[in-house]
Design a protein around this motif. Sequence first.
Motif, PDB file in Angstrom:
ATOM      1  N   ASP A 114       0.678  -1.265   0.044  1.00  0.00           N
ATOM      2  CA  ASP A 114       0.226  -0.181  -0.235  1.00  0.00           C
ATOM      3  C   ASP A 114       0.971   0.996   0.301  1.00  0.00           C
ATOM      4  N   LYS A 115       2.375   1.276  -0.084  1.00  0.00           N
ATOM      5  CA  LYS A 115       2.948   1.763  -0.218  1.00  0.00           C
ATOM      6  C   LYS A 115       3.667   2.380  -1.296  1.00  0.00           C
ATOM      7  N   ASP A 116       4.287   3.534  -1.832  1.00  0.00           N
ATOM      8  CA  ASP A 116       5.394   3.204  -3.194  1.00  0.00           C
ATOM      9  C   ASP A 116       6.972   3.394  -1.548  1.00  0.00           C
ATOM     10  N   LEU A 117       7.276   2.369  -2.268  1.00  0.00           N
ATOM     11  CA  LEU A 117       8.726   1.977  -2.211  1.00  0.00           C
ATOM     12  C   LEU A 117       9.439   2.051  -2.523  1.00  0.00           C
ATOM     13  N   LYS A 118      10.902   3.399  -1.590  1.00  0.00           N
ATOM     14  CA  LYS A 118      10.907   3.972  -2.514  1.00  0.00           C
ATOM     15  C   LYS A 118      12.437   4.131  -1.581  1.00  0.00           C
ATOM     16  N   THR A 119      12.579   3.681  -0.837  1.00  0.00           N
ATOM     17  CA  THR A 119      14.553   3.565  -0.492  1.00  0.00           C
ATOM     18  C   THR A 119      14.029   2.536   0.733  1.00  0.00           C
ATOM     19  N   ILE A 120      15.682   1.703   0.763  1.00  0.00           N
ATOM     20  CA  ILE A 120      15.916   0.570   1.361  1.00  0.00           C
ATOM     21  C   ILE A 120      17.006   0.456   2.204  1.00  0.00           C
ATOM     22  N   VAL A 121      17.507   0.450   3.301  1.00  0.00           N
ATOM     23  CA  VAL A 121      18.273   0.218   3.427  1.00  0.00           C
ATOM     24  C   VAL A 121      18.787  -1.049   4.088  1.00  0.00           C
ATOM     25  N   ILE A 122      20.075  -1.192   4.055  1.00  0.00           N
ATOM     26  CA  ILE A 122      20.483  -2.945   4.111  1.00  0.00           C
ATOM     27  C   ILE A 122      21.501  -2.625   5.227  1.00  0.00           C
ATOM     28  N   THR A 123      21.006  -3.583   6.082  1.00  0.00           N
ATOM     29  CA  THR A 123      22.784  -3.660   7.533  1.00  0.00           C
ATOM     30  C   THR A 123      22.759  -5.044   7.561  1.00  0.00           C
ATOM     31  N   SER A 124      23.822  -4.931   8.756  1.00  0.00           N
ATOM     32  CA  SER A 124      23.819  -5.754   9.505  1.00  0.00           C
ATOM     33  C   SER A 124      24.402  -6.160  11.195  1.00  0.00           C
ATOM     34  N   ALA A 125      24.126  -6.760  11.814  1.00  0.00           N
ATOM     35  CA  ALA A 125      24.531  -6.430  13.237  1.00  0.00           C
ATOM     36  C   ALA A 125      25.899  -6.185  13.006  1.00  0.00           C
ATOM     37  N   GLY A 126      26.957  -7.432  12.255  1.00  0.00           N
ATOM     38  CA  GLY A 126      27.884  -6.847  12.920  1.00  0.00           C
ATOM     39  C   GLY A 126      28.860  -6.640  11.613  1.00  0.00           C
ATOM     40  N   ALA A 127      30.174  -6.879  11.274  1.00  0.00           N
ATOM     41  CA  ALA A 127      30.977  -7.012  10.026  1.00  0.00           C
ATOM     42  C   ALA A 127      31.224  -8.315   9.283  1.00  0.00           C
ATOM     43  N   GLY A 128      31.341  -8.572   8.140  1.00  0.00           N
ATOM     44  CA  GLY A 128      31.398  -9.731   6.993  1.00  0.00           C
ATOM     45  C   GLY A 128      30.995 -10.689   7.658  1.00  0.00           C
ATOM     46  N   GLU A 129      29.488 -10.181   7.301  1.00  0.00           N
ATOM     47  CA  GLU A 129      28.135 -10.880   7.490  1.00  0.00           C
ATOM     48  C   GLU A 129      27.182 -10.724   5.587  1.00  0.00           C
ATOM     49  N   GLY A 130      28.204 -10.361   4.662  1.00  0.00           N
ATOM     50  CA  GLY A 130      27.784 -10.036   3.455  1.00  0.00           C
ATOM     51  C   GLY A 130      27.045  -8.604   3.254  1.00  0.00           C
ATOM     52  N   LYS A 131      26.546  -8.096   3.734  1.00  0.00           N
ATOM     53  CA  LYS A 131      25.785  -7.040   3.234  1.00  0.00           C
ATOM     54  C   LYS A 131      25.693  -5.801   2.281  1.00  0.00           C
ATOM     55  N   SER A 132      27.000  -5.872   2.275  1.00  0.00           N
ATOM     56  CA  SER A 132      26.702  -4.770   0.548  1.00  0.00           C
ATOM     57  C   SER A 132      27.225  -5.376  -0.459  1.00  0.00           C
ATOM     58  N   THR A 133      27.988  -6.821  -0.285  1.00  0.00           N
ATOM     59  CA  THR A 133      27.672  -7.611  -1.707  1.00  0.00           C
ATOM     60  C   THR A 133      25.750  -8.620  -1.625  1.00  0.00           C
ATOM     61  N   VAL A 134      25.061  -8.791  -1.026  1.00  0.00           N
ATOM     62  CA  VAL A 134      24.189  -8.110  -1.060  1.00  0.00           C
ATOM     63  C   VAL A 134      23.406  -6.847  -1.225  1.00  0.00           C
ATOM     64  N   SER A 135      23.232  -5.880  -0.841  1.00  0.00           N
ATOM     65  CA  SER A 135      23.346  -4.556  -1.183  1.00  0.00           C
ATOM     66  C   SER A 135      23.381  -4.626  -2.939  1.00  0.00           C
ATOM     67  N   ALA A 136      24.552  -4.907  -3.177  1.00  0.00           N
ATOM     68  CA  ALA A 136      25.067  -4.286  -4.616  1.00  0.00           C
ATOM     69  C   ALA A 136      23.597  -5.354  -5.771  1.00  0.00           C
TER      70      ALA A 136
END
Length: 236
Positions: free
Chosen positions: A44-66
Amino acid sequence: MFKRKKKKNNKTMARKLIVETNPKSFISEQFRTIRTNIKFSMPDKDLKTIVITSAGAGEGKSTVSANIAAVFSQEGKKVLLIDGDMRKPTIHYTFRLKNVFGLSSLLTKQCELEEAIQETYIEGLYAITSGPIPPNPAELLASKQMGLIMESLKEEFDLIVFDAPPVLSVTDAQILSNRCDATILIVSSGETQKASIVKAKELLDMSKANIIGVVINNAVIEKGHYYYYYYYGASE
């Protein structure tokens, strides 16, 4: 609106973008499933912005984001991937882009939008790198200038994906989550401690983040009588 020089379509530049290099793979199909789930998460909402993060480092967030940004561009959307990690940036490495001007440059008014936005080799996918690493990333992300930039970008792009720093390390992801429509948490199966996941969720809830889902990375998948180790890009 913005004039940019056309980049060569050089697929050999790809690094960790399996949805581009191997679109028929099992992992690519999972990214398409994530794309579908994201679209269904806010019907029901036009989703325009998404944040992708993780709890700690080395969990693959940057790869998943791309890969999430790329898979949305593959269905014809005009997508912008922003490196919101101005402490340990990676997007300029992934896409082999210059990092002279980027998000930090925009937030300190050192450049204009057309100077910071770069085309990637994937059609429909653009990027803003981190820019020079500033001494005060959190303050810049919380600034009025950040809000103005986001409003301008939302007029130009169908979807904006932020690759944010880990939640437990710094407050940057909380700030971005508060500004964006949705947040996705990346969890590395068998590595991320339950207590860390709970704490990360608590911090995101405190910032009034709209957590629409969790992506499990580095999982063991049973198939028949064998086990397959599903690992993808856990190294940041």
